[in-house]
Scaffold this motif. Structure first.
Motif, PDB file in Angstrom:
ATOM      1  N   ARG A   9       0.837  -1.204   0.000  1.00 43.14           N
ATOM      2  CA  ARG A   9       0.000   0.000   0.000  1.00 43.14           C
ATOM      3  C   ARG A   9       0.873   1.255   0.000  1.00 43.14           C
ATOM      4  N   ARG A  10       1.921   1.242   0.828  1.00 41.39           N
ATOM      5  CA  ARG A  10       2.856   2.374   0.863  1.00 41.39           C
ATOM      6  C   ARG A  10       3.540   2.558  -0.483  1.00 41.39           C
ATOM      7  N   ASP A  11       4.040   1.468  -1.062  1.00 45.13           N
ATOM      8  CA  ASP A  11       4.738   1.545  -2.345  1.00 45.13           C
ATOM      9  C   ASP A  11       3.819   2.069  -3.445  1.00 45.13           C
ATOM     10  N   ALA A  12       2.577   1.614  -3.461  1.00 48.70           N
ATOM     11  CA  ALA A  12       1.612   2.088  -4.463  1.00 48.70           C
ATOM     12  C   ALA A  12       1.351   3.577  -4.287  1.00 48.70           C
ATOM     13  N   ALA A  13       1.243   4.034  -3.041  1.00 47.23           N
ATOM     14  CA  ALA A  13       1.013   5.459  -2.778  1.00 47.23           C
ATOM     15  C   ALA A  13       2.206   6.288  -3.246  1.00 47.23           C
ATOM     16  N   ILE A  14       3.410   5.829  -2.959  1.00 49.67           N
ATOM     17  CA  ILE A  14       4.612   6.559  -3.373  1.00 49.67           C
ATOM     18  C   ILE A  14       4.696   6.619  -4.897  1.00 49.67           C
ATOM     19  N   GLU A  15       4.464   5.507  -5.566  1.00 48.85           N
ATOM     20  CA  GLU A  15       4.513   5.481  -7.028  1.00 48.85           C
ATOM     21  C   GLU A  15       3.488   6.430  -7.633  1.00 48.85           C
ATOM     22  N   GLU A  16       2.274   6.444  -7.094  1.00 46.54           N
ATOM     23  CA  GLU A  16       1.211   7.311  -7.615  1.00 46.54           C
ATOM     24  C   GLU A  16       1.551   8.779  -7.415  1.00 46.54           C
ATOM     25  N   VAL A  17       1.964   9.134  -6.217  1.00 40.37           N
ATOM     26  CA  VAL A  17       2.280  10.533  -5.914  1.00 40.37           C
ATOM     27  C   VAL A  17       3.465  11.004  -6.755  1.00 40.37           C
ATOM     28  N   ALA A  18       4.524  10.213  -6.819  1.00 33.95           N
ATOM     29  CA  ALA A  18       5.714  10.603  -7.591  1.00 33.95           C
ATOM     30  C   ALA A  18       5.372  10.779  -9.063  1.00 33.95           C
ATOM     31  N   GLN A  54       7.655  21.216  -5.761  1.00 32.87           N
ATOM     32  CA  GLN A  54       7.498  19.756  -5.818  1.00 32.87           C
ATOM     33  C   GLN A  54       7.812  19.129  -4.463  1.00 32.87           C
ATOM     34  N   ALA A  55       8.877  19.591  -3.826  1.00 33.52           N
ATOM     35  CA  ALA A  55       9.274  19.032  -2.533  1.00 33.52           C
ATOM     36  C   ALA A  55       8.185  19.268  -1.487  1.00 33.52           C
ATOM     37  N   ALA A  56       7.667  20.486  -1.426  1.00 28.59           N
ATOM     38  CA  ALA A  56       6.628  20.800  -0.447  1.00 28.59           C
ATOM     39  C   ALA A  56       5.376  19.968  -0.692  1.00 28.59           C
ATOM     40  N   THR A  57       4.979  19.848  -1.947  1.00 30.01           N
ATOM     41  CA  THR A  57       3.790  19.058  -2.281  1.00 30.01           C
ATOM     42  C   THR A  57       4.033  17.590  -1.991  1.00 30.01           C
ATOM     43  N   LEU A  58       5.215  17.092  -2.325  1.00 32.02           N
ATOM     44  CA  LEU A  58       5.556  15.700  -2.075  1.00 32.02           C
ATOM     45  C   LEU A  58       5.493  15.381  -0.581  1.00 32.02           C
ATOM     46  N   VAL A  59       6.099  16.213   0.239  1.00 34.32           N
ATOM     47  CA  VAL A  59       6.089  16.006   1.682  1.00 34.32           C
ATOM     48  C   VAL A  59       4.648  16.022   2.199  1.00 34.32           C
ATOM     49  N   HIS A  60       3.863  16.986   1.734  1.00 38.32           N
ATOM     50  CA  HIS A  60       2.457  17.062   2.150  1.00 38.32           C
ATOM     51  C   HIS A  60       1.715  15.779   1.789  1.00 38.32           C
ATOM     52  N   GLU A  61       1.880  15.318   0.554  1.00 36.95           N
ATOM     53  CA  GLU A  61       1.191  14.104   0.088  1.00 36.95           C
ATOM     54  C   GLU A  61       1.641  12.874   0.877  1.00 36.95           C
ATOM     55  N   LEU A  62       2.934  12.754   1.151  1.00 33.72           N
ATOM     56  CA  LEU A  62       3.422  11.614   1.925  1.00 33.72           C
ATOM     57  C   LEU A  62       2.841  11.633   3.337  1.00 33.72           C
ATOM     58  N   GLU A  63       2.824  12.807   3.943  1.00 30.35           N
ATOM     59  CA  GLU A  63       2.285  12.907   5.294  1.00 30.35           C
ATOM     60  C   GLU A  63       0.786  12.610   5.324  1.00 30.35           C
ATOM     61  N   GLN A  64       0.050  13.073   4.309  1.00 31.53           N
ATOM     62  CA  GLN A  64      -1.385  12.791   4.236  1.00 31.53           C
ATOM     63  C   GLN A  64      -1.660  11.295   4.167  1.00 31.53           C
ATOM     64  N   ARG A  65      -0.742  10.554   3.560  1.00 33.77           N
ATOM     65  CA  ARG A  65      -0.903   9.105   3.400  1.00 33.77           C
ATOM     66  C   ARG A  65      -0.231   8.301   4.520  1.00 33.77           C
ATOM     67  N   GLY A  66       0.371   9.008   5.472  1.00 40.09           N
ATOM     68  CA  GLY A  66       1.010   8.330   6.592  1.00 40.09           C
ATOM     69  C   GLY A  66       2.316   7.644   6.229  1.00 40.09           C
ATOM     70  N   VAL A  67       2.983   8.119   5.173  1.00 38.06           N
ATOM     71  CA  VAL A  67       4.254   7.533   4.746  1.00 38.06           C
ATOM     72  C   VAL A  67       5.390   8.275   5.452  1.00 38.06           C
ATOM     73  N   ALA A  68       6.193   7.529   6.203  1.00 39.18           N
ATOM     74  CA  ALA A  68       7.339   8.119   6.898  1.00 39.18           C
ATOM     75  C   ALA A  68       8.397   8.534   5.878  1.00 39.18           C
ATOM     76  N   TRP A  69       9.055   9.654   6.115  1.00 42.76           N
ATOM     77  CA  TRP A  69      10.087  10.134   5.193  1.00 42.76           C
ATOM     78  C   TRP A  69      11.146  10.888   5.992  1.00 42.76           C
ATOM     79  N   ARG A  70      12.307  11.016   5.379  1.00 38.58           N
ATOM     80  CA  ARG A  70      13.402  11.792   5.958  1.00 38.58           C
ATOM     81  C   ARG A  70      14.131  12.504   4.827  1.00 38.58           C
TER      82      ARG A  70
END
Length: 89
Positions: A9-18, A54-70
């Motif tokens: 589920r996480r991988d699918a979310a990352i692929e879609e957002v990216a 792109q970075a700001a939107t990406l971080v927002h989208e990852l956080e909305q989906r509960g995907v941890a990032w650094r």
């Protein structure tokens, strides 16, 4: 322990957002390739936004989906937001 379903589920979310944002998304990279010390093992994803927007939107989208990032901050990068983003559960 993280389930296979959670990882998929996480991988699918990352692929879609990216793909939607036009952000380069790479799998199978080693952390050692990305640091000056050349140490570290495999990371799940390396996401490389090309602009601050792109970075700001990406971080927002990852956080909305509960995907941890650094962020991976490079000394030659003027803004930490322009550096690759490493994700993992």
């Amino acid at each position: 322990m993280v389930s296979v379903e959670d990882t998929a589920r996480r991988d699918a979310a990352i692929e879609e957002v990216a793909a939607r944002l036009g952000v380069r998304a790479e799998r199978g990279r080693r952390f050692a390739e990305l640091t000056s010390l050349r140490v570290g093992g495999a990371v799940d994803w390396v996401l490389s936004p090309g602009t601050e927007e792109q970075a700001a939107t990406l971080v927002h989208e990852l956080e909305q989906r509960g995907v941890a990032w650094r962020p991976l901050v490079r000394a030659v990068t003027s803004s930490p937001m322009m550096a690759p983003i490493i994700t993992r559960l």
